[in-house]
Every structure is written in C-alpha cells, then in structure tokens.
Design a protein around this motif. Sequence first.
Motif, PDB file in Angstrom:
ATOM      1  N   GLU A 152       0.854  -1.191   0.000  1.00 42.29           N
ATOM      2  CA  GLU A 152       0.000   0.000   0.000  1.00 42.29           C
ATOM      3  C   GLU A 152       0.888   1.238   0.000  1.00 42.29           C
ATOM      4  N   HIS A 153       0.634   2.116  -0.928  1.00 43.06           N
ATOM      5  CA  HIS A 153       1.449   3.323  -1.054  1.00 43.06           C
ATOM      6  C   HIS A 153       1.027   4.381  -0.026  1.00 43.06           C
ATOM      7  N   TYR A 154       2.008   5.105   0.453  1.00 45.72           N
ATOM      8  CA  TYR A 154       1.745   6.271   1.290  1.00 45.72           C
ATOM      9  C   TYR A 154       2.836   7.298   1.003  1.00 45.72           C
ATOM     10  N   TRP A 155       2.595   8.527   1.421  1.00 40.15           N
ATOM     11  CA  TRP A 155       3.507   9.615   1.090  1.00 40.15           C
ATOM     12  C   TRP A 155       4.085  10.230   2.365  1.00 40.15           C
ATOM     13  N   VAL A 156       5.358  10.585   2.300  1.00 35.41           N
ATOM     14  CA  VAL A 156       6.029  11.252   3.417  1.00 35.41           C
ATOM     15  C   VAL A 156       6.693  12.524   2.897  1.00 35.41           C
ATOM     16  N   THR A 157       6.866  13.463   3.819  1.00 34.08           N
ATOM     17  CA  THR A 157       7.557  14.702   3.468  1.00 34.08           C
ATOM     18  C   THR A 157       9.032  14.548   3.797  1.00 34.08           C
ATOM     19  N   GLU A 158       9.863  14.812   2.811  1.00 32.72           N
ATOM     20  CA  GLU A 158      11.304  14.633   2.960  1.00 32.72           C
ATOM     21  C   GLU A 158      12.004  15.975   2.759  1.00 32.72           C
ATOM     22  N   SER A 159      12.933  16.272   3.645  1.00 34.71           N
ATOM     23  CA  SER A 159      13.719  17.506   3.520  1.00 34.71           C
ATOM     24  C   SER A 159      15.004  17.221   2.758  1.00 34.71           C
ATOM     25  N   TYR A 160      15.406  18.189   1.965  1.00 35.60           N
ATOM     26  CA  TYR A 160      16.662  18.052   1.237  1.00 35.60           C
ATOM     27  C   TYR A 160      17.274  19.442   1.059  1.00 35.60           C
ATOM     28  N   THR A 161      18.555  19.458   0.768  1.00 35.52           N
ATOM     29  CA  THR A 161      19.292  20.718   0.633  1.00 35.52           C
ATOM     30  C   THR A 161      19.820  20.842  -0.783  1.00 35.52           C
ATOM     31  N   GLU A 162      19.684  22.060  -1.344  1.00 36.10           N
ATOM     32  CA  GLU A 162      20.255  22.319  -2.651  1.00 36.10           C
ATOM     33  C   GLU A 162      20.836  23.728  -2.668  1.00 36.10           C
ATOM     34  N   THR A 163      21.723  23.961  -3.597  1.00 30.23           N
ATOM     35  CA  THR A 163      22.395  25.257  -3.695  1.00 30.23           C
ATOM     36  C   THR A 163      21.736  26.089  -4.778  1.00 30.23           C
ATOM     37  N   VAL A 164      21.302  27.306  -4.396  1.00 32.10           N
ATOM     38  CA  VAL A 164      20.653  28.224  -5.329  1.00 32.10           C
ATOM     39  C   VAL A 164      21.396  29.556  -5.265  1.00 32.10           C
ATOM     40  N   ASN A 165      21.957  29.970  -6.405  1.00 29.43           N
ATOM     41  CA  ASN A 165      22.721  31.222  -6.472  1.00 29.43           C
ATOM     42  C   ASN A 165      23.819  31.271  -5.415  1.00 29.43           C
ATOM     43  N   GLY A 166      24.461  30.126  -5.228  1.00 25.49           N
ATOM     44  CA  GLY A 166      25.566  30.062  -4.283  1.00 25.49           C
ATOM     45  C   GLY A 166      25.147  29.936  -2.842  1.00 25.49           C
TER      46      GLY A 166
END
Length: 364
Positions: free
Chosen positions: A173-187
């Motif tokens: 059974e599928h379910y959804w979770v909120t995941e945090s991640y980091t990315e670089t934007v304009n340095g």
Amino acid sequence: MTGEQRMSQQQYPCAGCGAGVEFAPGTTVLRCPYCGHETALVPTGRPVREHAYAEFVSLPRKPVASLGAHVFTCQKCGAQTETEAISDRCQFCGAAMVADVAATGQVVPEAVLPFVVDRAGVRQALRGWVASRWFAPSGLKRVTEAESAASTYLPHWTYDARTVSRYRGQRGEHYWVTESYTETVNGQSQTRTRQVRRTRWHAASGTVERDFDDILVAATGHVSGEHLDELAPWPLADADGYRPEYLAGHQSLRYDVEPEAGFATAKSRMAPVIERDCRRDIGGDEQRVESVETDYRDVGFKLMLLPVWIACYLYAGRTYNVLVNGRTAEVAGERPYSKVKIASAVLAAVLVVAAVVLLFSVNR
C-alpha cells in the motif's frame, strides 16, 4: 523403436472413374481430382466429447516411442508405403490412404477441424506474407508457389480443468512522506521539502478459483511450436467429431507428445492466469506472490487434428518452413535476410545523410 506395423486402412475410390477421391477444403464433399465427381459427406451427428484425464492415465497403452512406422498397402496399385503418419498418399499412384486409428494402440482423435483454405487461398496468403517481409531475398518469392505446400493435419491436445489455488504473498500500500533536502541556489544553501512515495507491505494469503477450457498444446515435435502458436487463434468450436473422410488426400501426423507431457505444458500456460488472479485477490497498490499451490480438478482432455499448410523452400543451403492456418489463412514461419538489400539500404541512408550535411554546409 519396434518394427513396422501393417495397418488396416481405408481408401475412397471415385464412383465415377475409380481414382482416389479427396476431401475438398471449404466443402462437405469428397472430390475426385481427375473427373471432378463429388460424394457428399452425410453429417454423423457425432458430438465432440472430453475424456476424463484421471481415468485415462490409469489405463494401459503403448508409449509412442515404442511404436514403429505404419505400412499401408495401396488397394489401387498394391504398392506399400511406410510412414509414421495416420493418413498419407500412395508414393506410387498418389491414392489417399487413411489408417484405422483405433488399431494403432494410441489415443484416438476425438475431433478434427476440417480444411477451409484451399491451395488458391494458400497462394494468396503467402504472397501477402512475402510482400510484408522487409529485406527478404528475391528467392523468397518462390514460396508463394503453393504447389509445393502440403496440406497436413497436426495433432493437438486440449485440456479443461477446474483449478483451486492457495497463495501466499504480500500486499503493498502506497503512502507519502515529506522529505527535507538541501540544494544550492545562487551560491546559497537552501533547505526544501518534497513528497516521496513509500510502500508499506502486509502479509496476504487466500484462495482463488479458475475454470480453464480448451487449453491448446501441440502434440507433435516435428513442427516449430513457436510458429504453431503464431497461427492462433483457432476456431475450435467449429470442430467436428472425428471422421476419416476429412483426412482423405491430406497427410495427418501421428502424435509424438504424450498426454502427460502435454498436460505439463498446459499447466505452465495456466500458471500466469492463476498468478494474475492471485494478484487481483491480494489487492492494494502492489503485489508480491511468493507461492502458489494449485489443485487441478475435473481435468478433461481430447486429441484434435488441426489443419495446416506447410510450405518449405531452400535458400543459401538452408531449408525454411512457412505455415499457413488452414482455417484462417494466418501465416507464420522462418525467413532469411538479404545481405545485399540490407547493405544497399544502409548505403542509401548514408548517402542521404551525406547529401543533407553537404546541402547544409553550402547554404551556411
């Protein structure tokens, strides 16, 4: 293998000229190929029946590997013809001969699907098939000369079964979770979130039932099973109860796949259907089927003869076979490729690309 067997047989002389008559495809008559005299086949009303498989396997019978060739004695010219077919032609005068199948020690055919496609229809079907073959050598056109094609009844087993299958597996059974991640934007490093799908698995088990009818299995190894499968579907409901007159003038192969081996193949064809039933019963968004145990109940079977035109041709020292369904004119078979045509096509493609590149360079 044991020695040859002299067979009781049937022949069908023409009432007009005495020559042998043949079953005419697409009709209900025996026709003389010489004077054209016709003899109508009177309907027998014989039903097509299934036989109980459990009772059959307990009966004594001769294994097919122990049977020798049949020896037909032509009633017209007296010549003898040795063959493993249950119907054939006299090798000297061409008269049609049909064995008394009840005396062969094998399973007797229960049904026959008579030929409908005649030689002219075979020629048309082969021409269409050849025309659709890319990069085929010009010599392939020779196969369209249907004079070399042989009308042949091929033995097939059909199996019926009521199946009860117990399975074990898992329901996802599928379910959804909120995941945090980091990315670089304009340095700058920024933390963001996204929705990720996960699957939660639960143990599942149950029972499914499925009835199967007329699972078809080729009973001969003399013809490619893959190509025979490509001739499907067959209008099995149009089959008549076995009568030797349908075989007159056509070759009919003796089965060489035992019913037990055929049933094993039938089970392998039922298995994917049963697994789909299990997955449907498990439900959820995803399924895992870990084990299936199936009981096969009320198993019935019969031997059928199906009509196939077999054409062959020689190319580059190798023989290729092409099959035509004697009811629907569906074609399946082997084909060679012309190295010259392939090389010419590649060269033409290269020249087109070169011309486009040159034109682009000139216009810059």
